[in-house]
Write a protein that holds these residues in place. Structure first.
Motif, PDB file in Angstrom:
ATOM      1  N   ASN A  63       4.712  14.610   2.456  1.00 19.28           N
ATOM      2  CA  ASN A  63       4.094  14.149   3.698  1.00 19.28           C
ATOM      3  C   ASN A  63       2.579  14.095   3.559  1.00 19.28           C
ATOM      4  O   ASN A  63       1.886  13.763   4.502  1.00 19.28           O
ATOM      5  CB  ASN A  63       4.469  15.084   4.856  1.00 19.28           C
ATOM      6  CG  ASN A  63       5.925  14.946   5.231  1.00 19.28           C
ATOM      7  OD1 ASN A  63       6.502  13.867   5.116  1.00 19.28           O
ATOM      8  ND2 ASN A  63       6.536  16.034   5.666  1.00 19.28           N
ATOM      9  N   ARG A  64       2.062  14.417   2.395  1.00 18.59           N
ATOM     10  CA  ARG A  64       0.628  14.484   2.144  1.00 18.59           C
ATOM     11  C   ARG A  64       0.195  13.448   1.108  1.00 18.59           C
ATOM     12  O   ARG A  64      -0.499  13.771   0.157  1.00 18.59           O
ATOM     13  CB  ARG A  64       0.255  15.869   1.613  1.00 18.59           C
ATOM     14  CG  ARG A  64       0.658  17.003   2.486  1.00 18.59           C
ATOM     15  CD  ARG A  64      -0.360  17.177   3.559  1.00 18.59           C
ATOM     16  NE  ARG A  64      -0.070  18.387   4.308  1.00 18.59           N
ATOM     17  CZ  ARG A  64      -0.976  19.018   4.990  1.00 18.59           C
ATOM     18  NH1 ARG A  64      -2.204  18.600   5.017  1.00 18.59           N
ATOM     19  NH2 ARG A  64      -0.639  20.079   5.676  1.00 18.59           N
ATOM     20  N   VAL A  93       3.968   5.801   1.450  1.00 17.83           N
ATOM     21  CA  VAL A  93       4.865   5.603   2.583  1.00 17.83           C
ATOM     22  C   VAL A  93       4.706   6.786   3.519  1.00 17.83           C
ATOM     23  O   VAL A  93       4.924   7.927   3.123  1.00 17.83           O
ATOM     24  CB  VAL A  93       6.339   5.485   2.121  1.00 17.83           C
ATOM     25  CG1 VAL A  93       7.257   5.283   3.305  1.00 17.83           C
ATOM     26  CG2 VAL A  93       6.501   4.378   1.100  1.00 17.83           C
ATOM     27  N   LYS A  94       4.265   6.500   4.751  1.00 12.58           N
ATOM     28  CA  LYS A  94       4.156   7.530   5.790  1.00 12.58           C
ATOM     29  C   LYS A  94       4.784   6.972   7.051  1.00 12.58           C
ATOM     30  O   LYS A  94       4.292   6.011   7.618  1.00 12.58           O
ATOM     31  CB  LYS A  94       2.694   7.877   6.062  1.00 12.58           C
ATOM     32  CG  LYS A  94       2.001   8.596   4.948  1.00 12.58           C
ATOM     33  CD  LYS A  94       0.581   8.950   5.336  1.00 12.58           C
ATOM     34  CE  LYS A  94      -0.146   9.601   4.192  1.00 12.58           C
ATOM     35  NZ  LYS A  94      -1.528   9.934   4.541  1.00 12.58           N
ATOM     36  N   VAL A 104      13.689   6.982   6.159  1.00 19.74           N
ATOM     37  CA  VAL A 104      12.709   6.476   5.203  1.00 19.74           C
ATOM     38  C   VAL A 104      12.064   7.653   4.484  1.00 19.74           C
ATOM     39  O   VAL A 104      11.678   8.635   5.106  1.00 19.74           O
ATOM     40  CB  VAL A 104      11.630   5.621   5.917  1.00 19.74           C
ATOM     41  CG1 VAL A 104      10.594   5.131   4.936  1.00 19.74           C
ATOM     42  CG2 VAL A 104      12.274   4.461   6.644  1.00 19.74           C
ATOM     43  N   LYS A 105      11.946   7.555   3.153  1.00 24.08           N
ATOM     44  CA  LYS A 105      11.372   8.632   2.366  1.00 24.08           C
ATOM     45  C   LYS A 105       9.849   8.525   2.362  1.00 24.08           C
ATOM     46  O   LYS A 105       9.293   7.537   1.900  1.00 24.08           O
ATOM     47  CB  LYS A 105      11.877   8.548   0.924  1.00 24.08           C
ATOM     48  CG  LYS A 105      13.357   8.738   0.790  1.00 24.08           C
ATOM     49  CD  LYS A 105      13.780   8.523  -0.648  1.00 24.08           C
ATOM     50  CE  LYS A 105      15.294   8.544  -0.764  1.00 24.08           C
ATOM     51  NZ  LYS A 105      15.723   8.138  -2.093  1.00 24.08           N
ATOM     52  N   ASN A 106       9.171   9.542   2.895  1.00 24.20           N
ATOM     53  CA  ASN A 106       7.720   9.597   2.821  1.00 24.20           C
ATOM     54  C   ASN A 106       7.322   9.996   1.412  1.00 24.20           C
ATOM     55  O   ASN A 106       7.981  10.813   0.782  1.00 24.20           O
ATOM     56  CB  ASN A 106       7.166  10.629   3.802  1.00 24.20           C
ATOM     57  CG  ASN A 106       7.302  10.181   5.233  1.00 24.20           C
ATOM     58  OD1 ASN A 106       7.245   9.003   5.539  1.00 24.20           O
ATOM     59  ND2 ASN A 106       7.487  11.132   6.135  1.00 24.20           N
ATOM     60  N   GLY A 107       6.236   9.416   0.920  1.00 21.86           N
ATOM     61  CA  GLY A 107       5.772   9.794  -0.405  1.00 21.86           C
ATOM     62  C   GLY A 107       4.843   8.770  -1.007  1.00 21.86           C
ATOM     63  O   GLY A 107       4.286   7.913  -0.316  1.00 21.86           O
ATOM     64  N   MET A 108       4.675   8.886  -2.326  1.00 20.75           N
ATOM     65  CA  MET A 108       3.757   8.018  -3.064  1.00 20.75           C
ATOM     66  C   MET A 108       4.424   7.478  -4.314  1.00 20.75           C
ATOM     67  O   MET A 108       5.080   8.219  -5.048  1.00 20.75           O
ATOM     68  CB  MET A 108       2.525   8.805  -3.538  1.00 20.75           C
ATOM     69  CG  MET A 108       1.723   9.477  -2.482  1.00 20.75           C
ATOM     70  SD  MET A 108       0.315  10.364  -3.186  1.00 20.75           S
ATOM     71  CE  MET A 108       1.117  11.649  -4.130  1.00 20.75           C
ATOM     72  N   GLY A 109       4.230   6.190  -4.555  1.00 17.00           N
ATOM     73  CA  GLY A 109       4.610   5.579  -5.814  1.00 17.00           C
ATOM     74  C   GLY A 109       3.405   5.625  -6.736  1.00 17.00           C
ATOM     75  O   GLY A 109       2.317   5.181  -6.364  1.00 17.00           O
ATOM     76  N   ILE A 110       3.576   6.181  -7.920  1.00 16.76           N
ATOM     77  CA  ILE A 110       2.455   6.399  -8.831  1.00 16.76           C
ATOM     78  C   ILE A 110       2.701   5.693 -10.152  1.00 16.76           C
ATOM     79  O   ILE A 110       3.776   5.814 -10.740  1.00 16.76           O
ATOM     80  CB  ILE A 110       2.247   7.903  -9.076  1.00 16.76           C
ATOM     81  CG1 ILE A 110       2.018   8.565  -7.741  1.00 16.76           C
ATOM     82  CG2 ILE A 110       1.156   8.158 -10.100  1.00 16.76           C
ATOM     83  CD1 ILE A 110       1.426   9.890  -7.708  1.00 16.76           C
ATOM     84  N   GLU A 111       1.698   4.942 -10.594  1.00 18.09           N
ATOM     85  CA  GLU A 111       1.723   4.323 -11.920  1.00 18.09           C
ATOM     86  C   GLU A 111       0.985   5.260 -12.858  1.00 18.09           C
ATOM     87  O   GLU A 111      -0.169   5.635 -12.599  1.00 18.09           O
ATOM     88  CB  GLU A 111       1.051   2.959 -11.888  1.00 18.09           C
ATOM     89  CG  GLU A 111       1.112   2.233 -13.208  1.00 18.09           C
ATOM     90  CD  GLU A 111       0.516   0.847 -13.131  1.00 18.09           C
ATOM     91  OE1 GLU A 111       0.679   0.112 -14.116  1.00 18.09           O
ATOM     92  OE2 GLU A 111      -0.099   0.488 -12.115  1.00 18.09           O
ATOM     93  N   LEU A 112       1.633   5.677 -13.935  1.00 17.23           N
ATOM     94  CA  LEU A 112       1.048   6.655 -14.840  1.00 17.23           C
ATOM     95  C   LEU A 112       0.013   6.019 -15.761  1.00 17.23           C
ATOM     96  O   LEU A 112       0.230   4.939 -16.310  1.00 17.23           O
ATOM     97  CB  LEU A 112       2.135   7.330 -15.666  1.00 17.23           C
ATOM     98  CG  LEU A 112       3.132   8.163 -14.869  1.00 17.23           C
ATOM     99  CD1 LEU A 112       4.227   8.682 -15.778  1.00 17.23           C
ATOM    100  CD2 LEU A 112       2.439   9.305 -14.156  1.00 17.23           C
TER     101      LEU A 112
END
Length: 162
Positions: free
Chosen positions: A45-46, A76-77, A83-91
């Protein structure tokens, strides 16, 4: 027929692992939801804003810690429960423990890993704003000398030198 997502370029698999992520002196915990050779999704959520560089500490099976660095590509907030809150991260960087873990996990699922770009760096882009329409354009360094044009209005981009 399954919907194909355009932003997922590499095979993904689901794995729930503890994650600590930090940026700008702020540090939070989350749960890894799914991962691939070049990206992962952290349920939290952060979430940080897209474009933020994030340091990631991933608690691997066997209590090994993997240190990664990535760029937040989407956040996503939402208050909606499904709906899944979170972050998509490209490494950007990944250590040997992460590479081994992803390769082994994909091979266990019968996915061929020989073409995965495990060591391929994320290309550096120059962000150039169009003076006509204001849109920000990503331009590879090797394309700067080829008179790049705006992707929206087609105007020539003016490259300012510092």
């Amino acid at each position: 027929m399954a919907r194909q997502r355009g932003y997922q370029r590499h095979p993904r698999f689901t794995k729930r692992l503890e994650v600590t992520f930090s940026s700008g002196g702020l540090s939070y915990k989350g749960i890894l939801s799914n991962l691939s050779a070049n990206g992962l999704f952290i349920r939290t959520n952060r979430g940080f804003a897209p474009g933020t560089t994030v340091d990631i500490q991933l608690m691997m099976p066997g209590n090994n810690i993997s240190s990664l660095k990535g760029i937040v590509r989407r956040t996503v907030k939402t208050p909606l429960a499904p709906v899944k809150n979170g972050m998509g991260i490209e490494l950007i960087t990944r250590d040997e423990a992460y590479v081994t873990f992803v390769t082994t996990s994909l091979q266990e699922q019968g996915i061929d890993t020989k073409d995965l770009p495990m060591s391929e760096p994320v290309p550096d882009f120059h962000i150039i704003s169009c003076e006509r329409c204001g849109v920000k354009n990503k331009v590879l360094p090797e394309k700067l000398s080829l008179s790049p044009k705006c992707g929206k209005c087609g105007a020539l981009l003016i490259i300012s030198t510092p």
